[in-house]
Design an enzyme around this catalytic site. Structure first.
Site, PDB file in Angstrom:
ATOM      1  N   GLU A  32       0.475  -1.447  -0.134  1.00 59.20           N
ATOM      2  CA  GLU A  32       0.051   0.042  -0.417  1.00 59.20           C
ATOM      3  C   GLU A  32       0.481   1.297   0.231  1.00 59.20           C
ATOM      4  OE1 GLU A  32      -3.446   0.081  -0.961  1.00 59.20           O
ATOM      5  OE2 GLU A  32      -3.531  -1.630   0.541  1.00 59.20           O
ATOM      6  N   THR A  34       2.908   1.860  -2.197  1.00 62.23           N
ATOM      7  CA  THR A  34       3.951   2.266  -2.421  1.00 62.23           C
ATOM      8  C   THR A  34       3.999   1.513  -4.309  1.00 62.23           C
ATOM      9  OG1 THR A  34       3.333  -0.456  -3.254  1.00 62.23           O
ATOM     10  CG2 THR A  34       4.798   0.015  -0.922  1.00 62.23           C
ATOM     11  N   GLY A 121     -13.119   2.285  -1.414  1.00 63.97           N
ATOM     12  CA  GLY A 121     -11.638   1.749  -1.494  1.00 63.97           C
ATOM     13  C   GLY A 121     -11.690   0.858  -2.346  1.00 63.97           C
ATOM     14  N   SER A 123     -11.876   0.784  -6.053  1.00 60.38           N
ATOM     15  CA  SER A 123     -11.437   2.125  -7.217  1.00 60.38           C
ATOM     16  C   SER A 123     -12.692   1.674  -8.389  1.00 60.38           C
ATOM     17  CB  SER A 123      -9.998   0.958  -7.699  1.00 60.38           C
ATOM     18  OG  SER A 123      -9.308   1.042  -6.956  1.00 60.38           O
ATOM     19  N   SER A 125     -14.080   4.619  -8.839  1.00 59.34           N
ATOM     20  CA  SER A 125     -13.836   5.271  -9.908  1.00 59.34           C
ATOM     21  C   SER A 125     -11.799   4.753 -11.074  1.00 59.34           C
ATOM     22  CB  SER A 125     -12.298   7.011 -10.140  1.00 59.34           C
ATOM     23  OG  SER A 125     -11.293   6.317  -8.980  1.00 59.34           O
ATOM     24  N   ASP A 169      -4.117   0.698  -9.148  1.00 65.03           N
ATOM     25  CA  ASP A 169      -5.931   0.012  -9.479  1.00 65.03           C
ATOM     26  C   ASP A 169      -6.053   0.318 -11.040  1.00 65.03           C
ATOM     27  OD1 ASP A 169      -5.449   0.682  -7.056  1.00 65.03           O
ATOM     28  OD2 ASP A 169      -6.762   3.014  -7.180  1.00 65.03           O
ATOM     29  N   TYR A 219      -3.746  12.241   0.246  1.00 60.42           N
ATOM     30  CA  TYR A 219      -2.505  11.017  -0.576  1.00 60.42           C
ATOM     31  C   TYR A 219      -1.972  12.238  -1.101  1.00 60.42           C
ATOM     32  CZ  TYR A 219      -1.967   7.328  -4.058  1.00 60.42           C
ATOM     33  OH  TYR A 219      -1.887   7.092  -4.877  1.00 60.42           O
TER      34      TYR A 219
END
Ligand code: GLA
Length: 391
Positions: A32, A34, A121, A123, A125, A169, A219
């Site tokens: 995560e 990374t 969470g 994804s 999008s 993602d 983020y």
């Protein structure tokens, strides 16, 4: 909504036959924060997806309809820009990406529907962006590699949604394969499929149903901190491009003296990349105990060092941490809400869900949504216009 229904709904509005495309959401087993550091990730596509129906227009216009928002959007290819309609921006960003790469696109009608839970969470999008990229490539008969479609989708997120995300993602949504996790090297973009063999166990997602508002800016801040760390090291080691190329000694020597905070963040990333390597070995060896331990260590790092967790996520991990039937648990994705991912013994799942839902409700006055993960395949054309493939 079934894809067939989607086709019908499209035809009711646009009165022509569409091409249908499907792009899944994703989970991430480990790795995560990374990806934007050139590191390793281990995502898998899930069996929840975004569906897009699309057809060509004679003119230069873009006509969109979102099933979830029951809302229309209209624009033109020659004047694609960020709009006030959030959901449309993911689509417009992809259009812009194709145009910036020099492809020409016809006007189009597009109807969008999905069953990837929003803000969880998973994804959704990226799934919208990938489905749009696939659909436009097919509609305009563009010759673009799947990796480039993922990269165009990622750029849309950067430029039209303002989140400087990594490639995980969109990669997972394009390249996913049922029953497999993927280990992706985000520096070389090489990847390998690893069978997701969880004998006697399943992956269970616990959705906090919260998304704290600072998530996007935090983020981008984390990403900037990582890049700052790289810059300080690069001054002494010019070949270093990403935190992937860095070791703890370099962090101690060049980053810690300048900023303890940046050091802590960078150090988390360097340790997490090592954990992904160990997790891949553990998964290949069927050593789920070890995989679970690594996931718990990831959570600790994300919560205490990288500081992208929140009280709801920490609570869910704390509740299951000591249980024999739960091998591993951690927050998943960007953070500040969304889901935890847990490795849970098959026969204990129902009871665990019941117990933890009650505790979560008592603690936060919120209901917990839960999903037992099923993996799925990556993006695909499920029907081209004037074929009658069975759905
Ligand atoms: C979000 C981003 C990804 C990745 C994760 C954290 O999902 O879109 O690129 O950085 O957060 O691992």
């Amino acid at each position: 909504m079934e894809p067939l229904q989607l086709k019908k709904s499209f035809e009711e509005i646009f009165d022509t036959e569409p091409i249908l495309v499907k792009s899944p959401g994703r989970i991430n087993i480990i790795g995560e924060h990374t990806d934007y550091n050139g590191g390793l990730v281990m995502p898998a596509a899930i069996n929840k997806a975004v569906y897009v129906a699309i057809s060509k227009r004679e003119d230069n216009e873009i006509h969109l309809f979102s099933e979830s928002y029951q809302e229309k959007f209209t624009g033109t290819i020659s004047d694609v820009k960020i709009s006030d309609t959030d959901w449309a921006n993911y689509i417009l960003g992809v259009v812009d990406g194709f145009l910036k790469r020099g492809f020409s696109l016809s006007g189009f009608n597009l109807y969008i529907y999905g069953d990837v839970p929003l803000g969880a969470g998973l994804s959704s999008s990226a799934a919208i962006e990938c489905a749009t990229a696939y659909a436009l490539a097919q509609l305009n008969q563009l010759s673009v590699s799947n990796m480039d479609l993922a990269l165009i989708a990622q750029k849309a997120e950067h430029e039209f949604a303002g989140v400087k995300c990594g490639i995980m993602d969109q990669f997972a949504s394009v390249f996913g394969k049922q029953d497999y996790a993927m280990m992706l090297d985000c520096r070389s973009l090489e990847h390998q499929y690893i069978p997701l063999k969880l004998d006697g166990y399943k992956l269970v997602l616990l959705n906090t149903n919260v998304k704290h508002s600072l998530s996007d800016s935090a983020y981008n801040d984390r990403r900037a901190q990582c890049e700052q760390g790289v810059d300080w090291i690069k001054a002494h080691h010019p070949s270093v491009q990403y935190l992937r190329d860095v070791n703890e000694e370099m962090l101690l020597e060049y980053v810690k003296p300048k900023s303890i905070e940046t050091y802590i963040k960078c150090s988390y990333v360097v340790a997490e990349i090592e954990r992904v390597k160990k997790a891949a070995t553990a998964l290949k060896d069927g050593n789920l105990q070890e995989l679970g331990k690594l996931m718990l260590a990831t959570h600790e790092g994300l919560s205490k060092a990288y500081e992208v967790s929140c009280k709801e996520l920490d609570f869910l991990v704390d509740q299951v941490k000591g249980l024999d039937e739960v091998l591993g648990a951690r927050m998943m994705g960007g953070g500040f809400g969304g889901c935890t991912i847990n490795i849970v013994k098959d026969e204990a799942i129902d009871e665990m869900i019941e117990k933890i839902s009650k505790l979560y409700q008592e603690q936060f006055g919120l209901s917990l949504s839960t999903y037992v993960v099923e993996t799925g395949n990556g993006s695909q054309i499920i029907e081209t216009a004037s074929t009658t493939s069975s759905l």
